[in-house]
Scaffold this motif. Sequence first.
Motif, mmCIF file in Angstrom:
data_model
loop_
_atom_site.group_PDB
_atom_site.id
_atom_site.type_symbol
_atom_site.label_atom_id
_atom_site.label_comp_id
_atom_site.label_asym_id
_atom_site.label_seq_id
_atom_site.Cartn_x
_atom_site.Cartn_y
_atom_site.Cartn_z
ATOM 1 N N GLN A 73 -6.642 -4.309 -8.395
ATOM 2 C CA GLN A 73 -6.060 -3.254 -7.565
ATOM 3 C C GLN A 73 -4.803 -2.666 -8.212
ATOM 4 O OE1 GLN A 73 -7.046 -6.322 -6.347
ATOM 5 N NE2 GLN A 73 -8.953 -5.470 -5.532
ATOM 6 N N GLN A 128 -10.854 -10.470 1.039
ATOM 7 C CA GLN A 128 -10.611 -9.642 2.224
ATOM 8 C C GLN A 128 -9.173 -9.140 2.246
ATOM 9 O OE1 GLN A 128 -13.074 -8.653 4.429
ATOM 10 N NE2 GLN A 128 -11.468 -7.231 5.094
ATOM 11 N N LEU A 185 -9.067 -6.091 0.082
ATOM 12 C CA LEU A 185 -9.689 -4.947 0.757
ATOM 13 C C LEU A 185 -8.745 -4.337 1.788
ATOM 14 C CD1 LEU A 185 -13.321 -6.293 1.349
ATOM 15 C CD2 LEU A 185 -12.639 -4.472 -0.227
ATOM 16 N N ASP A 186 -8.070 -5.174 2.554
ATOM 17 C CA ASP A 186 -7.193 -4.667 3.609
ATOM 18 C C ASP A 186 -5.881 -4.122 3.060
ATOM 19 O OD1 ASP A 186 -9.136 -5.257 5.391
ATOM 20 O OD2 ASP A 186 -8.080 -6.876 6.413
ATOM 21 N N ASN A 233 0.868 -1.161 0.000
ATOM 22 C CA ASN A 233 0.000 0.000 0.000
ATOM 23 C C ASN A 233 0.920 1.230 0.000
ATOM 24 O OD1 ASN A 233 -1.336 2.350 1.340
ATOM 25 N ND2 ASN A 233 -3.098 0.966 1.349
ATOM 26 N N GLN A 243 -4.166 1.136 -6.853
ATOM 27 C CA GLN A 243 -4.412 1.139 -5.411
ATOM 28 C C GLN A 243 -3.298 0.473 -4.617
ATOM 29 O OE1 GLN A 243 -8.228 -0.843 -5.867
ATOM 30 N NE2 GLN A 243 -9.318 1.017 -5.213
ATOM 31 N N VAL A 276 -5.833 -2.387 0.234
ATOM 32 C CA VAL A 276 -6.254 -1.061 -0.233
ATOM 33 C C VAL A 276 -6.466 -0.110 0.937
ATOM 34 C CG1 VAL A 276 -8.083 0.218 -1.424
ATOM 35 C CG2 VAL A 276 -7.250 -1.942 -2.373
ATOM 36 N N SER A 277 -7.035 -0.610 2.036
ATOM 37 C CA SER A 277 -7.258 0.245 3.209
ATOM 38 C C SER A 277 -5.973 0.507 3.978
ATOM 39 C CB SER A 277 -8.277 -0.407 4.145
ATOM 40 O OG SER A 277 -7.722 -1.566 4.769
ATOM 41 N N GLY A 278 -4.996 -0.381 3.818
ATOM 42 C CA GLY A 278 -3.733 -0.236 4.535
ATOM 43 C C GLY A 278 -3.698 -0.939 5.866
ATOM 44 N N ASP A 279 -4.764 -1.677 6.202
ATOM 45 C CA ASP A 279 -4.782 -2.398 7.482
ATOM 46 C C ASP A 279 -3.649 -3.415 7.561
ATOM 47 O OD1 ASP A 279 -6.929 -0.940 8.288
ATOM 48 O OD2 ASP A 279 -8.424 -2.492 7.945
ATOM 49 N N LYS A 291 0.879 3.598 3.116
ATOM 50 C CA LYS A 291 1.384 3.045 4.373
ATOM 51 C C LYS A 291 2.855 2.634 4.290
ATOM 52 C CE LYS A 291 -2.561 3.208 6.641
ATOM 53 N NZ LYS A 291 -2.742 3.952 7.893
#
Length: 326
Positions: free
Chosen positions: A215, A192, A195-196, A133, A220, A198-201, A136
């Motif tokens: 992505q 999942q 998704l994480d 990401n 992303q 892209v969110s940076g989790d 991050k």
Amino acid sequence: MAQRSVRIVIGLLGAFWLGLASGAGAQSYPDRPIKLVMPFGPGSASDTIARIVADRLGEQLGQRVLVENRAGAGGNIGTQAVAKAEPDGYTLIFAAPGPFVLNPSLGGVPYDPEKDFELISPVATLVNVLVVNPAKVPVANVREFIAHVKKQPGAISYSSVGLGSSQHLAAAYFDIVAGTKMVHVPYRSGSQIALDLVSGDVPVSFQLIPNVVAQLQAGQVKPLAVTTTTRSKALPDVPTMAEAGVANYESYAWFGLAAPKGTPATVLERLSREVRTAVADAAVQKRLIDIGVEPFSSSPAEFKAFVASELAKWSGIIKEAGITSN
């Protein structure tokens, strides 16, 4: 003497007719649909590859090749089911490194990948790509990534689809070679993971290309390097690890077909020939390359030697990385 001659003639005639019957059986195979067990869930990269190859193989054989998903235990459930199936050529396994190499190296699998199966041919290799990401993990290349991780050992996490998966071991192997220390976060779902990312989790992953192609195209996530010694046709502008400065590193997933031990040689020969023909088909190759997959086939002997080399390599890496099934 005459009686002995008669017995010899009768024996020769019996062998002749037995040979004809065997040849007829080989020629009539298959006379009903073939089940190809996919030991992972539907919609995965491996499932997509299996269905592409199965469609073409069915056309060539004149019988449907039905893909049956039997997921669970990292691929062990479906693989064990095929190991115990009737060795008649009508139940095959879509072989993958998890159940055939990685899980056995971790120990405790209810089958022996070398003793319980007849290897037919590989069909494809699937490249892992190191993606981050960019918000991050603000790095431009692998050298900067290594320096970034070394500044905060144990603080950077990476995702995978589970213990012993190609994503997990690609990252663990990278830690060994690069001298870094990252934290593994296993997931149940590839969607999942995306998704994480892209969110940076969980900002890092050594993902299979098809799992993050959307992505990547959307910008992303940032690709830093592919994990093979040659560039991927799907990501020709992304360097290899060697080009990025990490020597003596190679990791990728592979897939192929195998049958239960004891499957007749004539059936195995037919399947091997037809699988290699299917993989060489221009339309099949295009479909595979378009989703980031590299077509790859070989003889049964070459496939067997390849799997043995993979077992030797990854069992050593798993031991050095301290990975256990607990």
